[in-house]
Design an enzyme around this catalytic site. Structure first.
Site, mmCIF file in Angstrom:
data_model
loop_
_atom_site.group_PDB
_atom_site.id
_atom_site.type_symbol
_atom_site.label_atom_id
_atom_site.label_comp_id
_atom_site.label_asym_id
_atom_site.label_seq_id
_atom_site.Cartn_x
_atom_site.Cartn_y
_atom_site.Cartn_z
ATOM 1 N N HIS A 42 19.918 6.985 -33.258
ATOM 2 C CA HIS A 42 19.947 5.554 -32.895
ATOM 3 C C HIS A 42 21.024 5.472 -32.866
ATOM 4 O O HIS A 42 22.241 6.344 -33.542
ATOM 5 C CB HIS A 42 19.570 4.860 -34.540
ATOM 6 C CG HIS A 42 17.995 4.688 -34.616
ATOM 7 N ND1 HIS A 42 16.524 4.856 -33.896
ATOM 8 C CD2 HIS A 42 17.017 5.151 -35.523
ATOM 9 C CE1 HIS A 42 15.912 4.513 -34.238
ATOM 10 N NE2 HIS A 42 16.234 5.170 -35.549
ATOM 11 N N GLU A 91 19.035 3.758 -41.093
ATOM 12 C CA GLU A 91 17.624 3.325 -42.106
ATOM 13 C C GLU A 91 17.732 4.364 -42.812
ATOM 14 O O GLU A 91 18.748 5.086 -43.051
ATOM 15 C CB GLU A 91 16.905 3.541 -41.061
ATOM 16 C CG GLU A 91 16.284 5.245 -40.185
ATOM 17 C CD GLU A 91 15.256 5.188 -39.107
ATOM 18 O OE1 GLU A 91 14.536 3.334 -39.043
ATOM 19 O OE2 GLU A 91 15.200 5.861 -38.204
ATOM 20 N N HIS A 118 15.942 12.627 -35.365
ATOM 21 C CA HIS A 118 14.810 12.095 -36.365
ATOM 22 C C HIS A 118 13.513 12.656 -35.928
ATOM 23 O O HIS A 118 13.754 11.810 -35.078
ATOM 24 C CB HIS A 118 15.559 11.116 -37.453
ATOM 25 C CG HIS A 118 14.983 9.964 -37.466
ATOM 26 N ND1 HIS A 118 16.406 9.906 -36.247
ATOM 27 C CD2 HIS A 118 14.062 8.563 -37.090
ATOM 28 C CE1 HIS A 118 15.910 8.600 -36.173
ATOM 29 N NE2 HIS A 118 15.062 7.858 -36.164
ATOM 30 N N ARG A 137 15.122 7.528 -27.300
ATOM 31 C CA ARG A 137 14.181 9.216 -27.441
ATOM 32 C C ARG A 137 14.910 9.906 -26.842
ATOM 33 O O ARG A 137 14.754 10.544 -25.590
ATOM 34 C CB ARG A 137 12.715 8.775 -26.507
ATOM 35 C CG ARG A 137 12.244 7.532 -27.506
ATOM 36 C CD ARG A 137 10.521 7.080 -26.704
ATOM 37 N NE ARG A 137 9.872 5.880 -27.085
ATOM 38 C CZ ARG A 137 9.686 5.074 -26.089
ATOM 39 N NH1 ARG A 137 10.419 5.545 -25.364
ATOM 40 N NH2 ARG A 137 9.386 4.132 -27.308
#
Length: 322
Positions: free
Chosen positions: A103, A120, A178, A198
């Protein structure tokens, strides 16, 4: 004028190629199909949740933000960037491996208009024996070597795999490569963003039968090759009635607590409080009432709720703004 009370929301459930049916165990009536995500508390163009119960029943989180403002959400409770609720709370059922992803930060120039970056954290609610995640790059991986590995279809050789168990936590700052893998059920606290790049998706088709889009150049641009401060911890050794800090970031503070009996607490005027019930059952009581709680439920406690009590036998994850 509506008195503040703990707010629960009707989740927005999302079908995902990697999803399953595990969210049914919490008593939610989930749609047919492979349901990978329950957006439990959400104020985003791609999903907005509405209140269940009480005087505000049926009102959406974006409506509440507009009408109730900082009294309910706190002096820091609205994003200065896009005016929305600053966090997004999810439950994720990983019946299959998620794509290898990363991200961006808030300042990445390739962000869609009005979108935030995405830092996150995960709290593992359940994990099947042998479950793992992908968590960062191996030491020494550079942009050039990763790009070459992608060209040669050898990206998995550059990624760190970490075994996981229930109770593990993972802080994932923007820029950290991740992926959740099969057999893991997690609660996710994140910035209010739906931007994912991605790197690799196992050459599998999406729900429409076509390969899902990859974002190689954006991914290579935003990866923090020297690390972004990702941290992980075990949380088994925790006594009732105390908070263990799981993650501290510019966007949220997340803590774990164990309730055994009654625990008197209070909200703060600076920020709402979010409670994710990881397991067990009990109730939340406050000056004007009481509501039951059980595993898989998420509550937004208004900043002006003040004193409240958690009762019963349960494990809760508490989040608020720094």
């Amino acid at each position: 004028m509506t008195k503040p009370y703990p707010l629960q929301f009707q989740p927005e459930f999302k079908e995902r190629v990697w999803g399953g049916r595990a969210l049914e165990q919490f008593g939610w009536d989930i749609p047919e199909g492979a349901i990978g995500e329950g957006w439990m508390i959400a104020d985003h163009p791609n999903g907005t949740t509405s209140v269940i119960g009480g005087e505000l029943d049926g009102q959406s989180l974006d409506q509440l933000r507009e009408t109730l403002g900082r009294d309910w959400f706190g002096t820091r409770g609205v994003s200065e960037t896009n005016g929305r609720f600053p966090l997004l709370i999810k439950l994720l059922d990983c019946n299959d491996d998620l794509s290898v992803q990363v991200h961006p930060t808030d300042d990445y120039e390739g962000l869609p208009q009005g979108e935030l970056g995405k830092t996150e954290m995960w709290y593992v609610l359940d994990a099947k024996p042998g479950a793992k995640i992908i968590y960062g790059l191996k030491e020494g991986v550079t942009r050039e070597s990763l790009a070459e590995a992608i060209r040669n279809n050898q990206i998995m050789d550059d990624l760190q795999e970490v075994p996981v168990e229930a109770g593990d936590t993972f802080y994932i700052p923007a820029g950290t490569v991740h992926a959740l893998c099969a057999g893991v059920l997690v609660a996710e606290i994140q910035q209010n963003s739906d931007t994912t790049y991605r790197l690799y998706d196992y050459d599998r088709p999406g729900l429409d039968g076509k390969p899902r889009e990859l974002h190689i150049e954006d991914s290579l641009n935003v990866i923090a090759y020297q690390g972004a401060g990702a941290t992980t911890m075990k949380t088994d050794d925790l006594s009732a009635g105390q908070w263990l800090t799981l993650a501290t970031s510019p966007y949220f503070i997340v803590e774990k607590g164990i309730v055994d009996g009654s625990w008197n607490l209070s909200t703060l005027p600076e920020s709402f409080t979010i409670l994710v019930v990881a397991s067990g059952e009990g109730s939340i009581s406050w000056n004007d009432g009481s509501v039951p709680l059980k595993g898989g439920q998420c509550f937004l406690l208004p900043a002006n709720l003040g004193e409240y009590t958690l009762n019963g036998s349960c494990t809760v994850i508490r989040s608020y703004l720094p």
